[in-house]
Design a protein around this motif. Sequence first.
Motif, PDB file in Angstrom:
ATOM      1  N   THR A 166       0.880  -1.221   0.219  1.00 12.08           N
ATOM      2  CA  THR A 166      -0.176  -0.067  -0.267  1.00 12.08           C
ATOM      3  C   THR A 166       0.894   1.289  -0.047  1.00 12.08           C
ATOM      4  O   THR A 166       1.754   1.368   0.955  1.00 12.08           O
ATOM      5  CB  THR A 166      -0.952   0.121   1.261  1.00 12.08           C
ATOM      6  N   VAL A 167       0.740   2.022  -0.904  1.00 13.93           N
ATOM      7  CA  VAL A 167       1.399   3.427  -0.901  1.00 13.93           C
ATOM      8  C   VAL A 167       0.327   4.405  -0.811  1.00 13.93           C
ATOM      9  O   VAL A 167      -0.636   4.592  -1.562  1.00 13.93           O
ATOM     10  CB  VAL A 167       2.058   3.699  -2.372  1.00 13.93           C
ATOM     11  N   SER A 168       0.507   5.172   0.516  1.00 14.37           N
ATOM     12  CA  SER A 168      -0.456   6.206   0.824  1.00 14.37           C
ATOM     13  C   SER A 168      -0.107   7.450   0.186  1.00 14.37           C
ATOM     14  O   SER A 168       1.106   7.782   0.487  1.00 14.37           O
ATOM     15  CB  SER A 168      -0.557   6.137   2.282  1.00 14.37           C
ATOM     16  N   ILE A 169      -1.086   8.195  -0.802  1.00 12.65           N
ATOM     17  CA  ILE A 169      -0.436   9.193  -1.381  1.00 12.65           C
ATOM     18  C   ILE A 169      -0.322  10.631  -0.371  1.00 12.65           C
ATOM     19  O   ILE A 169       1.136  11.076  -0.572  1.00 12.65           O
ATOM     20  CB  ILE A 169      -1.340   9.664  -2.382  1.00 12.65           C
ATOM     21  N   PRO A 170      -1.088  10.858   0.476  1.00 12.62           N
ATOM     22  CA  PRO A 170      -0.585  11.808   1.605  1.00 12.62           C
ATOM     23  C   PRO A 170       0.763  11.586   2.237  1.00 12.62           C
ATOM     24  O   PRO A 170       1.357  12.326   2.508  1.00 12.62           O
ATOM     25  CB  PRO A 170      -1.959  11.868   2.281  1.00 12.62           C
ATOM     26  N   SER A 171       0.804  10.358   2.937  1.00 12.10           N
ATOM     27  CA  SER A 171       1.984  10.014   3.597  1.00 12.10           C
ATOM     28  C   SER A 171       3.108   9.977   2.900  1.00 12.10           C
ATOM     29  O   SER A 171       4.196  10.613   3.205  1.00 12.10           O
ATOM     30  CB  SER A 171       1.756   8.579   4.178  1.00 12.10           C
ATOM     31  N   THR A 172       3.027   9.347   1.565  1.00  8.44           N
ATOM     32  CA  THR A 172       4.314   9.409   0.769  1.00  8.44           C
ATOM     33  C   THR A 172       4.637  10.962   0.341  1.00  8.44           C
ATOM     34  O   THR A 172       5.934  11.153   0.371  1.00  8.44           O
ATOM     35  CB  THR A 172       3.789   8.814  -0.702  1.00  8.44           C
TER      36      THR A 172
END
Length: 204
Positions: A165-171
């Motif tokens: 899972t690649v979270s856009i906000p966290s990334t």
Amino acid sequence: MASTLKLISLLILSSAIIQMAMADPDIISDFIKPTPNATVDANYFTFTGMRGLVGTTPATFSVSKATSAEFPAIFGQSVSYAVLRFPSGTVNPLHTHPRSAELLFLVNGTLEVGFVDTKNNLFTQTMQTGDLFVFPKGLVHYQYNADAQNPALAISAFGSASAGTVSIPSTLFTTNIDDNVLALSLKTDVATVEKLKAGLTQKP
């Protein structure tokens, strides 16, 4: 002609190698033992981590996973699972799964869902209880419970034991990317970037 055939063969071989590299490992046994000499019984193939989820609603959006990290018996089986619980008004933020598509089944409630393809087309749907929706592999997507009164419960199936899972906000905002780079990339200013970062670190 011979060079053209060689080129085509090379392209086909390269494509096959890339697909093999991206897929789950193709095991040559029925399953993988936790250790070579371990005695395996039915308990090894049983995951109890979802007990108690149905019928309860957390205060914030939550995901309970059964990937190879939580459930080692599925390593090499090209399958995993997640239970998503949405209190009213909560969202599963924009994210991607780089190693698998996601097939979401809505157990109860309603959800607004959507994904964006590589041509920047947005596909959205309001799911009703009993509906399924597929999020294609690697594409940015989300789920949102817009119902102000009722929670929602969904189950996601993946074609990988570790879909990732690649979270856009966290990334974007919690990985120490330079604020100037973010500001330029998002066509905004550093002050706005700092506000977004602060919002992500605040407790709900």
